[in-house]
Design a protein around this motif. Structure first.
Motif, PDB file in Angstrom:
ATOM      1  N   VAL A   1       0.828  -1.352   0.077  1.00  0.00           N
ATOM      2  CA  VAL A   1       0.073   0.001  -0.148  1.00  0.00           C
ATOM      3  C   VAL A   1       0.807   0.991   0.018  1.00  0.00           C
ATOM      4  CG1 VAL A   1      -1.765   1.341   1.204  1.00  0.00           C
ATOM      5  CG2 VAL A   1      -1.945  -1.121   1.106  1.00  0.00           C
ATOM      6  N   LEU A   2       0.644   2.129  -1.050  1.00  0.00           N
ATOM      7  CA  LEU A   2       1.465   3.331  -1.208  1.00  0.00           C
ATOM      8  C   LEU A   2       0.469   4.616  -0.824  1.00  0.00           C
ATOM      9  CD1 LEU A   2       3.273   2.510  -4.391  1.00  0.00           C
ATOM     10  CD2 LEU A   2       3.828   1.888  -1.958  1.00  0.00           C
ATOM     11  N   VAL A   3       0.975   5.481  -0.294  1.00  0.00           N
ATOM     12  CA  VAL A   3       0.187   7.083   0.144  1.00  0.00           C
ATOM     13  C   VAL A   3       1.176   7.945  -0.724  1.00  0.00           C
ATOM     14  CG1 VAL A   3      -0.450   5.951   2.149  1.00  0.00           C
ATOM     15  CG2 VAL A   3       1.560   7.254   2.262  1.00  0.00           C
ATOM     16  N   ASP A   4       0.329   9.060  -0.585  1.00  0.00           N
ATOM     17  CA  ASP A   4       0.857  10.329  -1.150  1.00  0.00           C
ATOM     18  C   ASP A   4       2.176  10.931  -0.138  1.00  0.00           C
ATOM     19  OD1 ASP A   4      -0.899  10.784  -3.138  1.00  0.00           O
ATOM     20  OD2 ASP A   4      -2.207  11.936  -1.934  1.00  0.00           O
ATOM     21  N   ASN A   5       3.261  11.440  -0.672  1.00  0.00           N
ATOM     22  CA  ASN A   5       4.423  11.796   0.249  1.00  0.00           C
ATOM     23  C   ASN A   5       4.016  12.691   1.347  1.00  0.00           C
ATOM     24  OD1 ASN A   5       5.826   9.847  -1.698  1.00  0.00           O
ATOM     25  ND2 ASN A   5       6.498  11.653  -2.842  1.00  0.00           N
ATOM     26  N   PRO A   6       4.388  12.321   2.519  1.00  0.00           N
ATOM     27  CA  PRO A   6       4.355  13.573   3.450  1.00  0.00           C
ATOM     28  C   PRO A   6       5.199  14.467   3.432  1.00  0.00           C
ATOM     29  CG  PRO A   6       4.936  11.530   4.522  1.00  0.00           C
ATOM     30  CD  PRO A   6       4.771  11.210   2.953  1.00  0.00           C
ATOM     31  N   ALA A   7       4.960  15.544   4.089  1.00  0.00           N
ATOM     32  CA  ALA A   7       6.065  16.692   3.960  1.00  0.00           C
ATOM     33  C   ALA A   7       7.294  16.349   4.442  1.00  0.00           C
ATOM     34  CB  ALA A   7       5.325  17.886   4.961  1.00  0.00           C
ATOM     35  N   HIS A   8       7.219  15.458   5.481  1.00  0.00           N
ATOM     36  CA  HIS A   8       8.642  15.038   5.956  1.00  0.00           C
ATOM     37  C   HIS A   8       9.432  14.111   5.005  1.00  0.00           C
ATOM     38  CE1 HIS A   8       6.038  12.102   7.958  1.00  0.00           C
ATOM     39  NE2 HIS A   8       6.817  11.244   7.790  1.00  0.00           N
ATOM     40  N   HIS A   9       8.677  13.257   3.993  1.00  0.00           N
ATOM     41  CA  HIS A   9       9.294  12.531   3.158  1.00  0.00           C
ATOM     42  C   HIS A   9       8.782  12.795   1.645  1.00  0.00           C
ATOM     43  CE1 HIS A   9      11.321   8.858   2.153  1.00  0.00           C
ATOM     44  NE2 HIS A   9      10.190   8.432   1.705  1.00  0.00           N
TER      45      HIS A   9
ATOM     46  N   ALA B   1       7.422  -8.913  -9.408  1.00  0.00           N
ATOM     47  CA  ALA B   1       6.640  -9.821  -8.425  1.00  0.00           C
ATOM     48  C   ALA B   1       5.878  -9.015  -7.234  1.00  0.00           C
ATOM     49  CB  ALA B   1       7.753 -11.062  -7.810  1.00  0.00           C
ATOM     50  N   VAL B   2       5.786  -7.729  -7.372  1.00  0.00           N
ATOM     51  CA  VAL B   2       5.175  -7.033  -6.199  1.00  0.00           C
ATOM     52  C   VAL B   2       4.062  -6.223  -6.833  1.00  0.00           C
ATOM     53  CG1 VAL B   2       5.700  -5.316  -4.373  1.00  0.00           C
ATOM     54  CG2 VAL B   2       7.417  -6.869  -4.859  1.00  0.00           C
ATOM     55  N   SER B   3       2.952  -6.507  -6.409  1.00  0.00           N
ATOM     56  CA  SER B   3       1.752  -5.464  -6.845  1.00  0.00           C
ATOM     57  C   SER B   3       1.570  -4.524  -6.005  1.00  0.00           C
ATOM     58  CB  SER B   3       0.636  -6.463  -6.725  1.00  0.00           C
ATOM     59  OG  SER B   3       0.208  -6.923  -5.744  1.00  0.00           O
ATOM     60  N   GLY B   4       0.454  -3.548  -6.013  1.00  0.00           N
ATOM     61  CA  GLY B   4       0.377  -2.319  -5.221  1.00  0.00           C
ATOM     62  C   GLY B   4      -0.693  -1.630  -5.282  1.00  0.00           C
ATOM     63  N   GLU B   5      -1.186  -0.572  -4.488  1.00  0.00           N
ATOM     64  CA  GLU B   5      -2.357   0.141  -4.669  1.00  0.00           C
ATOM     65  C   GLU B   5      -1.879   1.433  -4.038  1.00  0.00           C
ATOM     66  OE1 GLU B   5      -5.456  -0.687  -1.681  1.00  0.00           O
ATOM     67  OE2 GLU B   5      -4.466  -2.705  -1.827  1.00  0.00           O
ATOM     68  N   HIS B   6      -2.772   2.541  -4.316  1.00  0.00           N
ATOM     69  CA  HIS B   6      -2.543   3.952  -3.880  1.00  0.00           C
ATOM     70  C   HIS B   6      -3.776   4.365  -3.048  1.00  0.00           C
ATOM     71  CE1 HIS B   6      -1.934   8.440  -4.984  1.00  0.00           C
ATOM     72  NE2 HIS B   6      -1.775   8.027  -3.623  1.00  0.00           N
ATOM     73  N   TYR B   7      -3.416   4.275  -1.753  1.00  0.00           N
ATOM     74  CA  TYR B   7      -4.360   4.477  -0.732  1.00  0.00           C
ATOM     75  C   TYR B   7      -4.500   6.321  -0.587  1.00  0.00           C
ATOM     76  CZ  TYR B   7      -7.226   4.814   3.418  1.00  0.00           C
ATOM     77  OH  TYR B   7      -8.380   4.990   4.277  1.00  0.00           O
ATOM     78  N   ARG B   8      -5.679   6.802  -0.413  1.00  0.00           N
ATOM     79  CA  ARG B   8      -5.700   8.297  -0.587  1.00  0.00           C
ATOM     80  C   ARG B   8      -6.402   8.832   0.898  1.00  0.00           C
ATOM     81  NH1 ARG B   8      -5.717   6.999  -5.785  1.00  0.00           N
ATOM     82  NH2 ARG B   8      -4.297   8.135  -7.072  1.00  0.00           N
ATOM     83  N   GLY B   9      -6.767   7.920   1.678  1.00  0.00           N
ATOM     84  CA  GLY B   9      -7.403   8.119   3.064  1.00  0.00           C
ATOM     85  C   GLY B   9      -6.280   8.626   4.139  1.00  0.00           C
ATOM     86  N   ALA B  10      -6.722   8.609   5.346  1.00  0.00           N
ATOM     87  CA  ALA B  10      -6.059   9.134   6.565  1.00  0.00           C
ATOM     88  C   ALA B  10      -4.780   8.304   6.718  1.00  0.00           C
ATOM     89  CB  ALA B  10      -6.735   9.015   7.803  1.00  0.00           C
TER      90      ALA B  10
END
Length: 218
Positions: free
Chosen positions: A129-137, A190-199
């Motif tokens: 699970v991937l998310v938008d980049n936070p300010a510190h990263h 061999a690695v799937s993923g998704e983009h999570y946009r919630g909290a």
């Protein structure tokens, strides 16, 4: 499906709070950080959870017990006085996790992610699970291309994934991270993923923890 919660780290950036309390046991609103995960995993239908421990390990069974209050059975994988990092900790916990794919989540994040949406049988060796980049990263970790996670920094790894035990095949016990192993698997598609946009929040500093306490996170 079983789950592993990473809770062995020392939480150096959270000192002095973590001098006396493991980071996953710090409170975020009305619950400890790890309790938000246990509650969510129980609601998602997970029944067996392994928690890996090292720093102040004896506090976890005292605080969480056997997991019955969340409809769970908790087993503890103690790593000794020195944490084994994510890869070594996962490998050590495998005998408690069994032979099927399992969820793994960092014990020091806060999120409202619905664990029931994760694939029980990832197409490859892992699903991240991937998310938008936070300010510190701001640089990110990985990217997504046609449903696959690729080793190009664009999004941030959320610390949530599904893993097949085969991902760690051939690795000797000891202290090592999971990221190099994931990158090697990505090169094989061999690695799937998704983009999570919630909290989602990486609770890496006392300031970020304080932000979660105001207001109540859920």
């Amino acid at each position: 499906m079983r789950a592993l919660i990473f809770a062995a780290g020392r939480g150096e950036r959270m000192r002095p709070l973590t001098d006396m309390t493991p980071k996953p046991l710090l409170r975020a609103g009305s619950k400890r950080l790890i309790e938000w995960h246990l509650e969510s995993l129980g609601k998602a239908g997970v029944r067996d959870v392994v928690i890996n421990t090292s720093h102040l390990a004896d506090q976890f069974p005292t605080a969480l017990g056997d997991g019955a209050r969340w409809g769970l059975h908790i087993a503890y994988s103690h790593e000794g006085p020195e944490p084994l990092e994510t890869g070594g900790g996962m490998l050590r916990a495998l005998p408690l996790l069994g032979v099927d794919p399992f969820v793994a989540v960092n014990g020091d994040i806060f999120t409202d992610f619905d664990f029931s949406t994760l694939p029980h049988e990832p197409a490859g060796l892992a699903h991240l699970v991937l998310v938008d980049n936070p300010a510190h990263h701001p640089s990110g970790d990985f990217s997504l291309e046609h449903g696959l996670a690729v080793d190009e920094p664009h999004l941030t790894f959320a610390g949530i994934g599904v893993y097949r035990p085969e991902l760690l095949r051939g690795h000797a016990p000891g202290k090592f991270g999971i990221t190099p192993i994931l990158r090697a698997a990505m090169r094989e598609g061999a690695v799937s993923g998704e983009h999570y946009r919630g909290a989602w929040s990486d609770v890496g500093t006392p300031q970020r923890l304080a932000e979660l306490r105001r207001p109540e996170p859920r």
